[in-house]
Scaffold this motif. Structure first.
Motif: not given
Lengths: 112, 115
Positions: B9-20, B64-69, B76-87
């Motif tokens: 529901r919530h995800e907090v991460t640092e810039m550069g990290q991968e998010v799924t 940086r964005f990819s999605a799979k089914m 899944t929707l993956k962001i790698q690497p993440s950036e602040p503007r992806d918030s």
């Protein structure tokens, strides 16, 4: 581009006031039309829909009539409540396929 | 009917990290959509799938964005690497393409914050 245009917000009304949120669309043919509502912290929920011209969708006191002459689907409610405070989105389905086009959303705040 | 289920529901991460981000559509629905919602841009369609196949990914911001089914019950929707503007809040939605008038059903979203 976006083919659904809805009234800019935010809208602030007193409880029991009459609500109208305008929505117009552009499309070839007669796509199904929808109103969605988004309460704070939640996803969009279907509020009502109409699938053909002159249809009237209704739910929870809200109504909208599919007007092909004016390509409009305005949302109305006769007497709003504080609990109606939310963001309202007008949408239509693509005439070929099941992709949706959404309006920009209209924020409604109802004050006691 | 469990509805569309998203996690986390919530995800907090640092810039550069991968998010799924994960999504389970409503059982029996064969169309799945990923949206992003921000104050500045409103609701944007990122990608959608029919029968597990990506149909339109023109809304995906960049590589940086990819999605799979991989199957009908998971995406899944993956962001790698993440950036602040992806918030943003990322929504998954599903519907049935077998019915022309089938509405979209949305999950409650994942609120992503990239610091």
């Amino acid at each position: 581009g976006n083919s659904v245009t809805q009234m800019e917000g935010p809208v602030t009304l007193s409880e029991e006031a009459f609500l109208t949120i305008n929505c117009t669309y552009t499309a070839t043919g007669y796509p199904s039309l929808f109103w969605y509502v988004q309460y704070p912290g939640e996803g969009l929920q279907l509020l009502l829909k109409a699938t053909k011209a002159d249809d009237k969708g209704s739910n929870k006191g809200f109504e909208a009539t599919y007007r092909k002459e004016t390509t409009s689907f305005h949302l109305e409610k006769g007497s709003v409540q504080v609990s109606d405070s939310a963001v309202y989105f007008c949408a239509r389905v693509k005439t070929t396929g099941n992709q949706f086009y959404f309006g920009t959303g209209t924020s409604l705040t109802v004050i006691p | 009917d469990a509805g569309v289920i998203q996690s986390p529901r919530h995800e907090v991460t640092e810039m550069g990290q991968e998010v799924t981000l994960r999504c389970k559509p409503i059982s029996g629905h064969n169309s799945l959509f990923w949206y992003r919602q921000t104050m500045m841009r409103g609701l944007e369609l990122l990608i959608y799938f029919n029968n597990n196949v990506p149909i339109d990914d023109s809304g995906m911001p960049e590589d940086r964005f990819s999605a799979k089914m991989p199957n009908a019950s998971f995406s899944t929707l993956k962001i790698q690497p993440s950036e602040p503007r992806d918030s943003a809040v990322y929504f998954c939605a599903s519907s049935s393409s077998k019915s022309y008038n089938s509405p979209l059903h949305f999950g409650n979203g994942t609120r992503l914050t990239v610091t």
